[in-house]
Design a protein around this motif. Structure first.
Motif, PDB file in Angstrom:
ATOM      1  N   PRO A   8      97.878  16.147 -11.910  1.00 15.49           N
ATOM      2  CA  PRO A   8      97.269  14.862 -11.553  1.00 15.49           C
ATOM      3  C   PRO A   8      96.128  15.048 -10.553  1.00 15.49           C
ATOM      4  CG  PRO A   8      99.666  14.780 -11.393  1.00 15.49           C
ATOM      5  CD  PRO A   8      99.289  16.219 -11.554  1.00 15.49           C
ATOM      6  N   PRO A   9      95.015  14.336 -10.707  1.00 15.28           N
ATOM      7  CA  PRO A   9      93.894  14.472  -9.781  1.00 15.28           C
ATOM      8  C   PRO A   9      94.297  14.250  -8.330  1.00 15.28           C
ATOM      9  CG  PRO A   9      93.254  13.163 -11.683  1.00 15.28           C
ATOM     10  CD  PRO A   9      94.743  13.381 -11.780  1.00 15.28           C
ATOM     11  N   GLN A  10      95.239  13.344  -8.103  1.00 12.15           N
ATOM     12  CA  GLN A  10      95.608  13.018  -6.731  1.00 12.15           C
ATOM     13  C   GLN A  10      96.388  14.150  -6.060  1.00 12.15           C
ATOM     14  OE1 GLN A  10      96.462  11.360  -9.440  1.00 12.15           O
ATOM     15  NE2 GLN A  10      98.636  10.814  -9.481  1.00 12.15           N
ATOM     16  N   SER A  11      96.770  15.172  -6.836  1.00 13.73           N
ATOM     17  CA  SER A  11      97.519  16.275  -6.243  1.00 13.73           C
ATOM     18  C   SER A  11      96.618  17.270  -5.538  1.00 13.73           C
ATOM     19  CB  SER A  11      98.321  17.006  -7.325  1.00 13.73           C
ATOM     20  OG  SER A  11      97.459  17.668  -8.246  1.00 13.73           O
ATOM     21  N   ALA A  12      95.311  17.149  -5.685  1.00 15.60           N
ATOM     22  CA  ALA A  12      94.384  18.052  -5.003  1.00 15.60           C
ATOM     23  C   ALA A  12      94.394  17.770  -3.506  1.00 15.60           C
ATOM     24  CB  ALA A  12      92.977  17.887  -5.560  1.00 15.60           C
ATOM     25  N   PHE A  13      94.321  18.825  -2.724  1.00 11.51           N
ATOM     26  CA  PHE A  13      94.258  18.678  -1.274  1.00 11.51           C
ATOM     27  C   PHE A  13      92.836  18.323  -0.867  1.00 11.51           C
ATOM     28  CE2 PHE A  13      93.284  20.438   2.922  1.00 11.51           C
ATOM     29  CZ  PHE A  13      94.247  19.804   3.693  1.00 11.51           C
ATOM     30  N   SER A  14      92.696  17.369   0.043  1.00 12.46           N
ATOM     31  CA  SER A  14      91.371  16.983   0.523  1.00 12.46           C
ATOM     32  C   SER A  14      91.420  16.739   2.015  1.00 12.46           C
ATOM     33  CB  SER A  14      90.860  15.739  -0.209  1.00 12.46           C
ATOM     34  OG  SER A  14      91.691  14.621   0.058  1.00 12.46           O
ATOM     35  N   LEU A  31      86.598  31.277  -4.374  1.00 12.45           N
ATOM     36  CA  LEU A  31      87.367  32.077  -3.425  1.00 12.45           C
ATOM     37  C   LEU A  31      87.428  31.459  -2.032  1.00 12.45           C
ATOM     38  CD1 LEU A  31      86.476  35.812  -4.237  1.00 12.45           C
ATOM     39  CD2 LEU A  31      88.062  34.255  -5.388  1.00 12.45           C
ATOM     40  N   ALA A  32      86.907  30.255  -1.861  1.00 19.36           N
ATOM     41  CA  ALA A  32      86.939  29.591  -0.558  1.00 19.36           C
ATOM     42  C   ALA A  32      87.880  28.385  -0.638  1.00 19.36           C
ATOM     43  CB  ALA A  32      85.535  29.172  -0.142  1.00 19.36           C
ATOM     44  N   HIS A  33      87.679  27.421   0.217  1.00 18.40           N
ATOM     45  CA  HIS A  33      88.464  26.185   0.215  1.00 18.40           C
ATOM     46  C   HIS A  33      87.674  25.140   0.988  1.00 18.40           C
ATOM     47  CE1 HIS A  33      89.597  27.082   4.387  1.00 18.40           C
ATOM     48  NE2 HIS A  33      89.941  28.296   3.974  1.00 18.40           N
ATOM     49  N   LEU A  56      91.010  23.584  -7.916  1.00 16.36           N
ATOM     50  CA  LEU A  56      92.237  24.140  -8.474  1.00 16.36           C
ATOM     51  C   LEU A  56      92.286  25.649  -8.245  1.00 16.36           C
ATOM     52  CD1 LEU A  56      92.301  22.205 -11.868  1.00 16.36           C
ATOM     53  CD2 LEU A  56      93.667  21.720  -9.829  1.00 16.36           C
ATOM     54  N   SER A  57      93.471  26.159  -7.966  1.00 14.17           N
ATOM     55  CA  SER A  57      93.707  27.582  -7.673  1.00 14.17           C
ATOM     56  C   SER A  57      93.071  28.016  -6.357  1.00 14.17           C
ATOM     57  CB  SER A  57      93.209  28.490  -8.817  1.00 14.17           C
ATOM     58  OG  SER A  57      93.951  28.280  -9.995  1.00 14.17           O
ATOM     59  N   HIS A  58      92.667  27.079  -5.542  1.00 15.98           N
ATOM     60  CA  HIS A  58      92.055  27.375  -4.246  1.00 15.98           C
ATOM     61  C   HIS A  58      92.753  26.555  -3.156  1.00 15.98           C
ATOM     62  CE1 HIS A  58      88.893  28.742  -6.955  1.00 15.98           C
ATOM     63  NE2 HIS A  58      88.315  29.365  -5.953  1.00 15.98           N
ATOM     64  N   GLY A  59      92.780  27.136  -1.960  1.00 11.95           N
ATOM     65  CA  GLY A  59      93.300  26.402  -0.812  1.00 11.95           C
ATOM     66  C   GLY A  59      94.696  25.854  -1.043  1.00 11.95           C
ATOM     67  N   ARG A  60      94.873  24.567  -0.765  1.00  9.16           N
ATOM     68  CA  ARG A  60      96.190  23.945  -0.886  1.00  9.16           C
ATOM     69  C   ARG A  60      96.356  23.142  -2.170  1.00  9.16           C
ATOM     70  NH1 ARG A  60      96.954  21.476   5.258  1.00  9.16           N
ATOM     71  NH2 ARG A  60      95.700  23.074   6.310  1.00  9.16           N
ATOM     72  N   SER A  61      95.389  23.241  -3.069  1.00  6.13           N
ATOM     73  CA  SER A  61      95.516  22.557  -4.356  1.00  6.13           C
ATOM     74  C   SER A  61      96.353  23.406  -5.321  1.00  6.13           C
ATOM     75  CB  SER A  61      94.129  22.300  -4.965  1.00  6.13           C
ATOM     76  OG  SER A  61      93.479  21.241  -4.289  1.00  6.13           O
ATOM     77  N   SER A 182      93.984  35.518   4.191  1.00  4.68           N
ATOM     78  CA  SER A 182      92.717  35.230   3.513  1.00  4.68           C
ATOM     79  C   SER A 182      92.547  36.093   2.278  1.00  4.68           C
ATOM     80  CB  SER A 182      91.552  35.458   4.476  1.00  4.68           C
ATOM     81  OG  SER A 182      91.614  34.558   5.568  1.00  4.68           O
ATOM     82  N   ARG A 183      92.907  37.362   2.382  1.00  4.78           N
ATOM     83  CA  ARG A 183      92.801  38.246   1.221  1.00  4.78           C
ATOM     84  C   ARG A 183      93.725  37.778   0.096  1.00  4.78           C
ATOM     85  NH1 ARG A 183      93.076  42.380   5.299  1.00  4.78           N
ATOM     86  NH2 ARG A 183      95.170  42.951   4.584  1.00  4.78           N
ATOM     87  N   ALA A 184      94.928  37.368   0.462  1.00 12.92           N
ATOM     88  CA  ALA A 184      95.879  36.886  -0.542  1.00 12.92           C
ATOM     89  C   ALA A 184      95.374  35.618  -1.224  1.00 12.92           C
ATOM     90  CB  ALA A 184      97.245  36.631   0.117  1.00 12.92           C
ATOM     91  N   ALA A 185      94.763  34.729  -0.440  1.00  8.67           N
ATOM     92  CA  ALA A 185      94.237  33.483  -1.008  1.00  8.67           C
ATOM     93  C   ALA A 185      93.114  33.770  -2.000  1.00  8.67           C
ATOM     94  CB  ALA A 185      93.736  32.577   0.110  1.00  8.67           C
ATOM     95  N   MET A 186      92.241  34.720  -1.666  1.00  7.73           N
ATOM     96  CA  MET A 186      91.155  35.086  -2.571  1.00  7.73           C
ATOM     97  C   MET A 186      91.697  35.690  -3.859  1.00  7.73           C
ATOM     98  SD  MET A 186      88.199  36.653  -0.095  1.00  7.73           S
ATOM     99  CE  MET A 186      87.367  35.646   1.138  1.00  7.73           C
ATOM    100  N   MET A 187      92.697  36.540  -3.739  1.00  8.30           N
ATOM    101  CA  MET A 187      93.275  37.155  -4.932  1.00  8.30           C
ATOM    102  C   MET A 187      93.965  36.112  -5.808  1.00  8.30           C
ATOM    103  SD  MET A 187      94.658  40.912  -3.770  1.00  8.30           S
ATOM    104  CE  MET A 187      95.521  40.398  -2.273  1.00  8.30           C
ATOM    105  N   ARG A 188      94.555  35.109  -5.182  1.00  6.40           N
ATOM    106  CA  ARG A 188      95.166  34.029  -5.947  1.00  6.40           C
ATOM    107  C   ARG A 188      94.116  33.281  -6.774  1.00  6.40           C
ATOM    108  NH1 ARG A 188      95.755  28.078  -3.795  1.00  6.40           N
ATOM    109  NH2 ARG A 188      96.626  27.109  -5.663  1.00  6.40           N
ATOM    110  N   SER A 189      92.939  33.073  -6.175  1.00  8.67           N
ATOM    111  CA  SER A 189      91.877  32.309  -6.850  1.00  8.67           C
ATOM    112  C   SER A 189      91.152  33.125  -7.906  1.00  8.67           C
ATOM    113  CB  SER A 189      90.857  31.820  -5.810  1.00  8.67           C
ATOM    114  OG  SER A 189      91.460  31.030  -4.822  1.00  8.67           O
ATOM    115  N   PHE A 190      91.180  34.447  -7.774  1.00  8.05           N
ATOM    116  CA  PHE A 190      90.280  35.281  -8.568  1.00  8.05           C
ATOM    117  C   PHE A 190      90.473  35.164 -10.087  1.00  8.05           C
ATOM    118  CE2 PHE A 190      88.337  39.360  -9.925  1.00  8.05           C
ATOM    119  CZ  PHE A 190      87.075  39.130  -9.411  1.00  8.05           C
TER     120      PHE A 190
END
Length: 275
Positions: A8-14, A31-33, A56-61, A182-190
């Motif tokens: 759902p669109p509303q599930s994105a973190f803002s 790779l950012a947020h 999606l696939s970034h930050g808290r989304s 930070s490295r883990a977050a980037m790898m998650r997004s990659f």
């Protein structure tokens, strides 16, 4: 608004930065947020309120589920965020995007131009547009990314992410100096980033197809850095040849990460553009 209700669109973190009267929607790079806009939001805190979300696939989304076109799925998130703003804000909003986020911002402006007062594209990775006027630049870009893609195809996720960050993250801390989180977050997004090749190289979503830029009804500012990847200046030339109300500025000494490394310069150019 969202063709794929599994996310759902509303599930994105803002979040928002600043408390100024000018509403801005800012879309971050790969790779950012959304926190990448903190510096610019601080510089412009008294004149603008920057609304930002995690792609999606970034930050808290949530992670992208692989359905649809990643650019357009994130454009859905942006439009959902616009729908949540006050009517007075949504009708007069300045849209700012960086890198891949700039391509998402372009998609939003093309789909709902009546909601956008102005569009700023900072280092937009619209490689397909560059290929339309200088095909060799596109070939060279593909060749330069072969090492990254090969490493990823061989399952070397960390190495591939590190190479990508080195190529586009000039001005940021080197990979070993980044916090583990930070490295883990980037790898998650990659993986999501790697699935975007058809969008940036082949214009899968048709953002720079014939007639799309020529009929864009909002004023557009294209920002690039003097020290960025060579293809980015070709992208700028391609866009400026086609945008009916386009302006261009180049930030001396800045690379691809200008909104972070040169936030004050970006703010100055936005002020001039908006006035």
């Amino acid at each position: 608004m969202n063709d794929h209700p599994s996310i759902p669109p509303q599930s994105a973190f803002s979040r928002s930065f600043g408390a100024g009267p000018r509403p801005v929607l800012a879309i971050h790079c790969s790779l950012a947020h959304s926190g990448a806009w903190r510096g610019l939001g601080s510089v412009m805190a008294e004149e603008a309120t920057l609304h930002a979300f995690d792609m999606l696939s970034h930050g808290r989304s949530p992670d992208w589920d692989g359905a649809g076109v990643f650019q357009l799925r994130n454009a859905d998130l942006a439009l959902a965020l616009l729908a949540d703003l006050d009517a007075s804000e949504a009708a007069s909003l300045d849209l700012v995007g960086h890198s891949f986020g700039a391509t998402v911002a372009l998609a939003v402006a093309q789909r709902r131009p009546e909601l956008v007062r102005s569009l700023t594209l900072i280092e937009p990775v619209l490689f397909a547009a560059a290929g339309q006027i200088e095909p060799k630049s596109l070939v060279q870009m593909r060749e330069e990314h072969l090492e990254i893609r090969d490493a990823y195809a061989q399952g070397q996720l960390e190495h591939a992410t590190r190479l990508f960050n080195r190529a586009w993250g000039a001005g940021h801390p080197k990979w070993p100096d980044l916090p583990e989180q930070s490295r883990a977050a980037m790898m998650r997004s990659f993986p999501a980033v790697m699935d975007c090749d058809k969008q940036v190289y082949e214009d899968e979503a048709g953002l720079v197809a014939e007639g799309q830029l020529e009929t864009l009804s909002v004023p557009v500012l294209v920002v690039d850095g003097s020290e960025s990847q060579p293809i980015m200046q070709v992208v700028t030339r391609a866009l400026m040849q086609r945008l009916p109300d386009g302006r261009h500025v180049r930030i001396a000494g800045a690379g691809h990460m200008a909104p972070i490394t040169h936030a004050a310069d970006v703010a100055d150019h936005l002020r001039q553009f908006w006035t």
